[in-house]
Design an enzyme around this catalytic site. Structure first.
Site, mmCIF file in Angstrom:
data_model
loop_
_atom_site.group_PDB
_atom_site.id
_atom_site.type_symbol
_atom_site.label_atom_id
_atom_site.label_comp_id
_atom_site.label_asym_id
_atom_site.label_seq_id
_atom_site.Cartn_x
_atom_site.Cartn_y
_atom_site.Cartn_z
ATOM 1 N N CYS A 14 -10.714 49.877 62.111
ATOM 2 C CA CYS A 14 -11.804 50.098 63.066
ATOM 3 C C CYS A 14 -12.717 48.881 63.210
ATOM 4 O O CYS A 14 -12.920 48.139 62.264
ATOM 5 C CB CYS A 14 -12.674 51.246 62.603
ATOM 6 N N LYS A 33 -5.079 44.912 60.818
ATOM 7 C CA LYS A 33 -5.224 43.549 60.295
ATOM 8 C C LYS A 33 -6.090 43.538 59.049
ATOM 9 O O LYS A 33 -5.848 42.795 58.116
ATOM 10 C CB LYS A 33 -5.844 42.667 61.387
ATOM 11 N N GLU A 48 7.378 45.254 59.466
ATOM 12 C CA GLU A 48 6.061 45.387 60.094
ATOM 13 C C GLU A 48 6.138 45.375 61.615
ATOM 14 O O GLU A 48 5.482 46.165 62.276
ATOM 15 C CB GLU A 48 5.159 44.213 59.668
ATOM 16 N N LYS A 56 7.905 41.220 56.828
ATOM 17 C CA LYS A 56 7.665 40.764 58.213
ATOM 18 C C LYS A 56 8.536 41.554 59.172
ATOM 19 O O LYS A 56 8.091 41.983 60.219
ATOM 20 C CB LYS A 56 7.975 39.270 58.396
ATOM 21 N N ARG A 64 -7.685 43.639 64.821
ATOM 22 C CA ARG A 64 -7.782 44.423 63.587
ATOM 23 C C ARG A 64 -6.881 45.650 63.602
ATOM 24 O O ARG A 64 -6.638 46.256 62.572
ATOM 25 C CB ARG A 64 -9.231 44.869 63.375
ATOM 26 N N TRP A 114 -9.186 53.416 64.312
ATOM 27 C CA TRP A 114 -7.858 53.490 63.710
ATOM 28 C C TRP A 114 -7.869 54.794 62.927
ATOM 29 O O TRP A 114 -8.623 54.943 61.965
ATOM 30 C CB TRP A 114 -7.667 52.290 62.793
ATOM 31 N N HIS A 165 22.490 46.416 41.020
ATOM 32 C CA HIS A 165 21.982 47.625 40.363
ATOM 33 C C HIS A 165 21.515 48.666 41.377
ATOM 34 O O HIS A 165 20.639 49.461 41.082
ATOM 35 C CB HIS A 165 20.848 47.256 39.405
ATOM 36 N N GLU A 218 8.714 38.859 51.339
ATOM 37 C CA GLU A 218 7.871 38.582 52.502
ATOM 38 C C GLU A 218 8.704 38.645 53.792
ATOM 39 O O GLU A 218 8.247 39.173 54.806
ATOM 40 C CB GLU A 218 7.188 37.216 52.330
ATOM 41 N N ASN A 260 -17.237 52.831 60.734
ATOM 42 C CA ASN A 260 -15.996 52.388 60.067
ATOM 43 C C ASN A 260 -16.059 52.907 58.648
ATOM 44 O O ASN A 260 -17.122 52.868 58.035
ATOM 45 C CB ASN A 260 -15.921 50.862 59.955
ATOM 46 N N GLY A 261 -14.924 53.289 58.111
ATOM 47 C CA GLY A 261 -14.911 53.723 56.710
ATOM 48 C C GLY A 261 -14.634 55.209 56.609
ATOM 49 O O GLY A 261 -14.194 55.841 57.576
#
Ligand code: G6P
Length: 618
Positions: free
Chosen positions: A2, A613, A498, A495, A27, A75, A514, A491, A101-102
């Site tokens: 948010c 973000k 995402e 990527k 964000r 969000w 394994h 990573e 926000n929060g």
């Protein structure tokens, strides 16, 4: 996550709010809204699902002059993304509007108590409970807005950044924060003020910023001096910071997406990151980090390092562990901040905790810092966002200095963080005498060559784009690497998932046998990072295991490699470098690959679904 924007002053408010929300789009959000108060005390509210441009369409019809307003990108946390749940939320009477926000953790209890007193709720959000609570307190105590907000916040458990307006007082706004960032910009014209979740929406109007601290409540009145009171300690002597944000850094600079721009930014911004830190004098190189200079004794004598971070920053931390152990010979742990904060951690007061964060606002990382400090550890920040909460809460640290990162999928922040970690490990190793001078200079020299080598890899962009088409049909992918390149495999997989929504897993290559080996067939691409180093022959054996199960291999190889090339469907070459710096090169083709897969699948590269973000809730 948010975002909040607010304005009070002589200019028309709606364009400022909409423009500000657009700057916070990076964000991540799923709906947006704004409230504006007219001089004749009418509260106008607009809300829209989806993009800020949908909200902008709705506000275009508004002809009324308004000079006070608050706005929000949401969000979803409590309640689905919808116009009803979008902020601002109004109090029962419609007099008050809030953006938040929060998360208010005890909202259900508060809501039950308010319901018993006749309050009804239109949305499923915790935020609506907070605005109703403020109004309830205002009514029973006949208190002003700022006092009522403070009283309400004392009853709340959780995290918040809020802005509240009252339609009956169109010259005033109240803002507060706890564990969620909020900046106040002191404008240039006739006592105007701006508020925002970070400085980017404010930067085009003023560079004079006040950052609220936890549990600060600000009374912002047009034409008057800003007043801040802390919930517990009363009146606050705040500091006005002069923040210089380079606005051109917020533009796409001719690229179709921020992510591609940021991948291509890497040669330049890594030079910025090293500028003034790697110094050449009389033909020899030195690394000088002011934090290390200032806290040399404590850092050099640390018995252990623990790195806390999340997401991509955690992957950088895994490389940091190897760098610190290699150059400093100090035991180093890497913890997910979200686990660390709740685990029964053993923290030695002689330990140094390194917090890595691009945004500097990640709630879990902030909480981990608090725990480490409580146990007496020194906390060293590796943060990109200047003036952010983590930057302020750490004892010392080194900024990454790679400019704002807008694309939700982190790229240049990763290479920037690894560059800082390499400089830190070398600086400490040099002080401790655990790295010999020749190696120290050799690694520093090679570090300064990395930007040009990245540039060289970026020239293969078209080839990687062509190769990406093959991946658009995949449902699963496996990324395998060893040693320095194992975190790069993680990573690369992150990527891809995402932004392309293809399931991908990163594994240490030898660990494949394994479990993941059971998944290998001709439909699952397997990407190896198989550069010429210590474990090269071992990686080749791992590749044989995949080939004998009819797997299709793609590999990142060192320039000139023939052996691996012959085993692969495609290879991407990277220039040779020192093993410890390889992640800075091998990650680049993987960033480009996931970018092109997402573009080929026509997905929203810069704002992938469900991701944010800056994750300011736990
Ligand atoms: C979010 C972002 C990731 C980022 C992570 C940690 O999940 O989408 O790209 O790596 O947060 O963020 P930080 O700002 O602390 O590095």
């Amino acid at each position: 996550m948010c975002g909040i924007v607010g304005y009070i002053g002589p200019r028309p408010v709606l364009p400022i709010l909409i423009g500000g929300l657009k700057k916070l789009e990076y964000r991540g959000y799923d709906s947006s809204g704004c409230a504006a108060v007219t001089p004749d005390n009418t509260m106008l509210v607009f809300k829209a699902k989806g993009k800020v441009s949908n909200l902008e369409e709705k506000t275009k019809e508004c002809q009324q002059p308004c000079t006070l307003g608050i706005a929000h990108t949401r969000w979803a946390t409590h309640g689905i993304p919808s116009e009803t749940n979008a902020h601002p939320h109004l109090s029962q009477s419609g007099n008050l509007a809030i953006v938040h926000n929060g998360i208010i953790e005890n909202y259900a209890t508060l809501r039950d108590q308010l319901r018993k007193r006749g309050y009804t709720f239109k949305s499923e959000t915790d935020t609506e409970v907070l605005v109703q609570l403020i109004e309830y307190i205002m009514n029973i105590r006949h208190s002003d807005l700022a006092t009522s907000v403070r009283s309400a916040l004392r009853l709340c458990i959780g995290a918040y950044a809020i802005a509240v307006v009252d339609r009956r007082v169109p010259t005033q706004m109240v803002a507060a924060r706890k564990s969620s960032p909020l900046a106040i910009g002191i404008g240039k014209e006739n006592g105007e003020f701006f508020i925002a979740s970070d400085a980017s929406p404010i930067a085009e109007y003023t560079n004079r910023i006040v950052y609220l601290n936890d549990e600060d409540v600000a009374l912002i009145e047009q034409g008057k001096e800003l007043q801040i009171e802390n919930l517990h300690s009363g009146s606050v002597d705040y500091e006005i910071k002069e923040v210089d944000l380079d606005l051109t850094m917020l533009d796409k600079g001719g690229f179709p997406h921020f992510m591609l721009k940021e991948i291509f930014d890497q040669p330049t911004v890594l030079k910025d990151c090293m500028r003034g830190r790697i110094i050449e004098r009389d033909g020899s190189l030195r690394v000088v980090l002011s934090a290390v200079e200032q806290h040399k004794q404590r850092l050099v004598s640390a018995r252990r390092f623990t790195i806390v971070s999340c997401g991509t920053s955690w992957h950088a931390g895994l490389i940091g562990k190897q760098l610190i152990e290699h150059f400093c010979r100090i035991h180093t742990e890497v913890a997910y901040a979200s686990e660390y904060r709740y685990n029964d951690v053993v923290v030695d007061p002689d330990e140094v905790v390194i917090a890595i964060s691009q945004s500097g606002e990640t709630a879990d990382t902030l909480a981990a810092i608090e725990i480490a400090k409580k146990h007496g550890a020194m906390v060293f920040g590796i943060v990109n966002s200047v003036g952010s909460s983590i930057a302020r809460q750490t004892d010392t640290g080194t900024y990454v200095h790679i400019g704002p990162e807008i694309g939700v999928a982190s790229t240049k922040a990763f290479t920037g963080q690894v560059t800082v970690l390499a400089m830190l490990a070398l600086a400490l190793g040099h002080e401790r005498g655990t790295v010999d001078h020749e190696e120290y200079e050799e690694v520093l020299r090679e570090l300064t060559r990395i930007p040009d080598k990245i540039d060289h890899i970026l020239r293969q962009n078209d080839r990687i784009r062509d190769m990406a088409r093959i991946f658009t049909y995949a449902h699963n992918c496996l990324y395998l690497g060893r040693g320095w390149n194992y975190p790069v495999a993680l990573e690369g997989a992150l990527k891809l998932k995402e932004i392309s929504y293809i399931h991908a897993e990163g594994y240490p290559a030898a660990e494949m046998k394994h479990g993941p080996i059971a998944l290998i067939d001709q439909d699952m691409p397997v990407i190896f990072i198989a550069t010429h180093h210590r474990l090269y022959q071992k990686i080749i054996s791992n590749m044989q295991e995949v080939l004998s199960r009819k797997g299709r291999i793609f590999a990142i190889v060192t320039e000139g490699d023939e052996q691996v090339r012959n085993m692969c469907a495609e290879v991407i070459e990277v220039p040779d470098t020192l093993a410890c710096l390889e992640p800075l090169l091998t990650v680049i083709p993987l960033q480009l690959l996931s970018y092109h897969v997402a573009v080929a699948k026509q997905l929203n590269v810069d704002q992938p679904r469900n991701l944010a973000k800056s994750v300011t809730v736990e």
